[in-house]
Scaffold this motif. Structure first.
Motif, PDB file in Angstrom:
ATOM      1  N   THR A 353       0.715  -1.415   0.051  1.00  0.00           N
ATOM      2  CA  THR A 353      -0.262   0.013   0.163  1.00  0.00           C
ATOM      3  C   THR A 353       0.966   1.370  -0.089  1.00  0.00           C
ATOM      4  N   THR A 354       1.888   1.274   0.568  1.00  0.00           N
ATOM      5  CA  THR A 354       2.661   2.419   0.925  1.00  0.00           C
ATOM      6  C   THR A 354       3.212   2.646  -0.354  1.00  0.00           C
ATOM      7  N   GLU A 355       4.080   1.600  -1.370  1.00  0.00           N
ATOM      8  CA  GLU A 355       4.514   1.776  -2.548  1.00  0.00           C
ATOM      9  C   GLU A 355       3.442   2.433  -3.448  1.00  0.00           C
ATOM     10  N   HIS A 356       2.207   1.822  -3.437  1.00  0.00           N
ATOM     11  CA  HIS A 356       1.038   2.441  -4.234  1.00  0.00           C
ATOM     12  C   HIS A 356       0.732   4.034  -3.993  1.00  0.00           C
ATOM     13  N   VAL A 357       0.843   4.378  -2.713  1.00  0.00           N
ATOM     14  CA  VAL A 357       0.320   5.874  -2.424  1.00  0.00           C
ATOM     15  C   VAL A 357       1.172   6.866  -2.333  1.00  0.00           C
ATOM     16  N   LYS A 358       2.733   6.402  -1.925  1.00  0.00           N
ATOM     17  CA  LYS A 358       3.819   7.238  -1.662  1.00  0.00           C
ATOM     18  C   LYS A 358       4.305   8.575  -2.820  1.00  0.00           C
ATOM     19  N   ASP A 359       4.098   7.782  -3.951  1.00  0.00           N
ATOM     20  CA  ASP A 359       4.553   9.066  -5.021  1.00  0.00           C
ATOM     21  C   ASP A 359       3.659  10.167  -4.884  1.00  0.00           C
ATOM     22  N   GLY A 360       2.019   9.843  -5.004  1.00  0.00           N
ATOM     23  CA  GLY A 360       1.167  10.865  -5.011  1.00  0.00           C
ATOM     24  C   GLY A 360       1.406  11.876  -3.702  1.00  0.00           C
ATOM     25  N   LEU A 361       1.472  11.111  -2.331  1.00  0.00           N
ATOM     26  CA  LEU A 361       1.428  11.857  -1.330  1.00  0.00           C
ATOM     27  C   LEU A 361       2.714  12.731  -1.443  1.00  0.00           C
ATOM     28  N   LYS A 362       3.980  12.124  -1.637  1.00  0.00           N
ATOM     29  CA  LYS A 362       5.100  12.943  -1.860  1.00  0.00           C
ATOM     30  C   LYS A 362       5.143  14.237  -2.610  1.00  0.00           C
ATOM     31  N   SER A 363       4.448  13.882  -3.706  1.00  0.00           N
ATOM     32  CA  SER A 363       4.129  15.127  -4.775  1.00  0.00           C
ATOM     33  C   SER A 363       3.131  16.252  -4.162  1.00  0.00           C
ATOM     34  N   LEU A 364       1.983  15.708  -3.514  1.00  0.00           N
ATOM     35  CA  LEU A 364       1.434  16.572  -2.722  1.00  0.00           C
ATOM     36  C   LEU A 364       1.978  17.469  -1.964  1.00  0.00           C
ATOM     37  N   GLN A 365       2.837  16.604  -0.994  1.00  0.00           N
ATOM     38  CA  GLN A 365       3.572  17.340   0.195  1.00  0.00           C
ATOM     39  C   GLN A 365       4.541  18.489  -0.617  1.00  0.00           C
ATOM     40  N   SER A 366       5.223  18.208  -1.620  1.00  0.00           N
ATOM     41  CA  SER A 366       6.053  19.132  -2.346  1.00  0.00           C
ATOM     42  C   SER A 366       5.241  20.099  -2.805  1.00  0.00           C
ATOM     43  N   LEU A 367       4.199  20.133  -3.393  1.00  0.00           N
ATOM     44  CA  LEU A 367       3.344  21.143  -3.954  1.00  0.00           C
ATOM     45  C   LEU A 367       2.835  21.873  -2.595  1.00  0.00           C
ATOM     46  N   TRP A 368       2.364  21.573  -1.511  1.00  0.00           N
ATOM     47  CA  TRP A 368       2.044  22.314  -0.342  1.00  0.00           C
ATOM     48  C   TRP A 368       3.081  23.394  -0.072  1.00  0.00           C
ATOM     49  N   PHE A 369       4.526  22.650   0.104  1.00  0.00           N
ATOM     50  CA  PHE A 369       5.385  23.589   0.302  1.00  0.00           C
ATOM     51  C   PHE A 369       5.834  24.571  -0.417  1.00  0.00           C
ATOM     52  N   ALA A 370       5.830  24.176  -2.042  1.00  0.00           N
ATOM     53  CA  ALA A 370       5.941  25.476  -2.865  1.00  0.00           C
ATOM     54  C   ALA A 370       4.961  26.304  -2.818  1.00  0.00           C
ATOM     55  N   LEU A 371       3.773  26.137  -2.687  1.00  0.00           N
ATOM     56  CA  LEU A 371       2.489  26.882  -2.433  1.00  0.00           C
ATOM     57  C   LEU A 371       2.955  27.788  -1.275  1.00  0.00           C
ATOM     58  N   ALA A 372       3.366  27.273  -0.166  1.00  0.00           N
ATOM     59  CA  ALA A 372       3.608  28.208   0.988  1.00  0.00           C
ATOM     60  C   ALA A 372       4.731  29.136   0.537  1.00  0.00           C
ATOM     61  N   PHE A 373       5.742  28.835  -0.067  1.00  0.00           N
ATOM     62  CA  PHE A 373       6.694  29.722  -0.277  1.00  0.00           C
ATOM     63  C   PHE A 373       6.604  30.777  -1.321  1.00  0.00           C
ATOM     64  N   THR A 374       5.463  30.371  -2.307  1.00  0.00           N
ATOM     65  CA  THR A 374       4.961  31.537  -3.133  1.00  0.00           C
ATOM     66  C   THR A 374       4.169  32.500  -2.198  1.00  0.00           C
ATOM     67  N   SER A 375       3.654  32.087  -1.415  1.00  0.00           N
ATOM     68  CA  SER A 375       2.710  33.131  -0.681  1.00  0.00           C
ATOM     69  C   SER A 375       3.741  33.739   0.383  1.00  0.00           C
ATOM     70  N   ILE A 376       4.929  33.190   0.936  1.00  0.00           N
ATOM     71  CA  ILE A 376       5.671  33.920   1.491  1.00  0.00           C
ATOM     72  C   ILE A 376       6.318  35.006   0.921  1.00  0.00           C
ATOM     73  N   GLY A 377       6.639  34.730  -0.508  1.00  0.00           N
ATOM     74  CA  GLY A 377       7.324  35.728  -1.469  1.00  0.00           C
ATOM     75  C   GLY A 377       6.334  36.958  -1.657  1.00  0.00           C
ATOM     76  N   LEU A 378       5.030  36.574  -1.845  1.00  0.00           N
ATOM     77  CA  LEU A 378       4.026  37.416  -2.144  1.00  0.00           C
ATOM     78  C   LEU A 378       3.688  38.599  -1.187  1.00  0.00           C
ATOM     79  N   GLU A 379       4.022  38.185   0.157  1.00  0.00           N
ATOM     80  CA  GLU A 379       3.841  39.068   1.132  1.00  0.00           C
ATOM     81  C   GLU A 379       5.197  39.718   1.973  1.00  0.00           C
ATOM     82  N   THR A 380       6.291  39.381   1.407  1.00  0.00           N
ATOM     83  CA  THR A 380       7.357  39.822   1.816  1.00  0.00           C
ATOM     84  C   THR A 380       8.084  40.884   1.082  1.00  0.00           C
ATOM     85  N   ASN A 381       8.927  41.702   1.452  1.00  0.00           N
ATOM     86  CA  ASN A 381       9.705  42.795   0.814  1.00  0.00           C
ATOM     87  C   ASN A 381      11.246  42.323   0.602  1.00  0.00           C
TER      88      ASN A 381
END
Length: 417
Positions: A353-381
């Motif tokens: 089960t882990t092998e089946h779901v790990k790639d999708g969850l890892k991709s989502l994890q990286s996406l959330w981090f990237a979304l967070a840093f786009t947001s940090i950039g947008l609110e920072t000088n």
């Protein structure tokens, strides 16, 4: 009137949403993983912008968009704003992922978060964004959901199978380097918040450790951005020159791999550097780095306890010992989600089960981090990110990293020679 201990605070919303994504994946709802790897414009068109890949990108968008909307609703925030702002943030983040996916860029280990931050900073410094737009940026929410998903990759069984030497080295390096870095920060009179993030980044696993520590202590996003910039910038020369130094010193592949895995702060740079040396060096460096990664959850837990306890003591006018109830109220609940996800995947979810779901969850994890840093950039000088008083953390980081390189080499020689 009794207080609502389970009122929908941001930390509990994060736990609900993060674990909901985990259980959806385990129940068979697998969100496709897009690819952003490309070498030239023709390759970009045929892979990243292919119909199949764009469908995967759209599937991820729908998933995270719904999560962001539900999170906004649970937090009783303005849903109209998030309906407009989130797609813009997502589009900018996709641009960052595409830039980071270029094979030439990958050779320099420039991770997506640095492009996310850069794009956000560029826009926020060229254009005056309206206040309602900035208020709709849910940086903390995105970071902490990503951290809970990160817990699914911390599998204790893999570490035990990888070998005791890697785990012993990871424990010794993490503890010694963390305390040395924190001591240096204290000597340089750097504030406690920055000190904790910097110490974790140098000693554990770079970007992920800095993000986890920031989440645990509700750290300043500008300070977090600065620490991550230091991690990513210093990883490049270390990745290139450490294999060369190892060859000059006549180190074996095993010792070199342990040295690289224990001292270079990003997993991508460790893999790239290990590859330059050889297969055995790559294997050992990966084991050691993964052993350090598994300590992230444990470190985040103790940092959370330390931070909530010390903050509570500082807040008490009578300096009385705070009760467990008070500490629990101030304890960042996302750590509970992180540890739960890690224990779930370590002991209760099958390897299949882990092998089946790990790639999708890892991709989502990286996406959330990237979304967070786009947001940090947008609110920072820019002037906030690179102001003059940031020189002390730079000195502390370089001193701690030098100490890390020396200590890790000594331990690698003792354990792997």
């Amino acid at each position: 009137m009794p207080s609502k201990s389970f009122s929908i605070t941001e930390d509990w919303v994060v736990v609900i949403l993060g674990l909901a994504l985990v259980f959806l994946a385990l129940s068979g709802v697998v969100i496709p993983k897009p690819t952003y790897t490309w070498s030239d414009l023709h390759d970009l068109s045929n892979t990243v912008f292919s119909a199949t890949n764009m469908q995967a990108v759209l599937s991820q968008f729908v998933a995270v968009y719904l999560v962001a909307i539900i999170g906004t609703w649970l937090l009783n925030k303005d849903i109209k704003s998030i309906l407009i702002v989130f797609p813009i943030v997502y589009l900018l983040t996709i641009m960052a992922l595409v830039l980071a996916g270029n094979k030439f860029v990958k050779e320099y280990n420039l991770e997506a978060v640095i492009f996310s931050l850069g794009i956000g900073l560029l826009i926020s410094n060229l254009y005056a964004l309206p206040e309602w737009f900035k208020q709709a940026l849910s940086t903390e929410l995105y970071v902490k959901i990503g951290l809970i998903l990160l817990g699914t990759t911390v599998i204790f069984g893999d570490i035990l199978e990888a070998g005791s030497r890697g785990l012993i080295q990871a424990l010794v390096v993490v503890v010694s380097v963390w305390y040395f870095a924190f001591w240096i920060c204290k000597k340089l009179k750097i504030d406690k918040e920055m000190s904790l993030m910097l110490s974790s980044a140098v000693s554990i696993c770079g970007v992920s450790a800095a993000i986890a520590t920031s989440g645990a202590i509700k750290g300043d996003s500008k300070k977090l951005s600065y620490i991550i910039s230091l991690v990513l910038i210093t990883a490049i020369p270390m990745m290139i020159f450490m294999p060369y130094l190892a060859a000059k010193m006549g180190l074996s592949q095993e010792v070199t791999g342990a040295w690289l895995g224990g001292s270079i702060d990003t997993s991508g740079a460790v893999a790239a550097s290990g590859t330059l040396v050889g297969d055995e060096a790559l294997k050992i460096s990966t084991i050691v780095k993964f052993s350090q990664n598994v300590l992230l959850g444990i470190a985040a837990f103790f940092i959370s306890i330390y931070w909530t306890y010390s903050k509570t003591v500082d807040d008490e006018t009578k300096r009385e010992k705070p009760t467990l109830k008070v500490i629990w109220e101030r304890f960042p609940k996302f750590v509970v989600g992180f540890v739960f996800a890690s224990l779930l995947f370590s002991f209760f979810v099958s390897k299949e089960t882990t092998e089946h779901v790990k790639d999708g969850l890892k991709s989502l994890q990286s996406l959330w981090f990237a979304l967070a840093f786009t947001s940090i950039g947008l609110e920072t000088n820019f002037k906030d990110l690179f102001k003059q008083d940031n020189k002390k953390p730079l000195y502390a980081f370089l001193i701690a990293q030098t100490f890390n390189v020396i200590v890790t080499l000594i331990i690698a020689l003792l354990l792997f020679r």
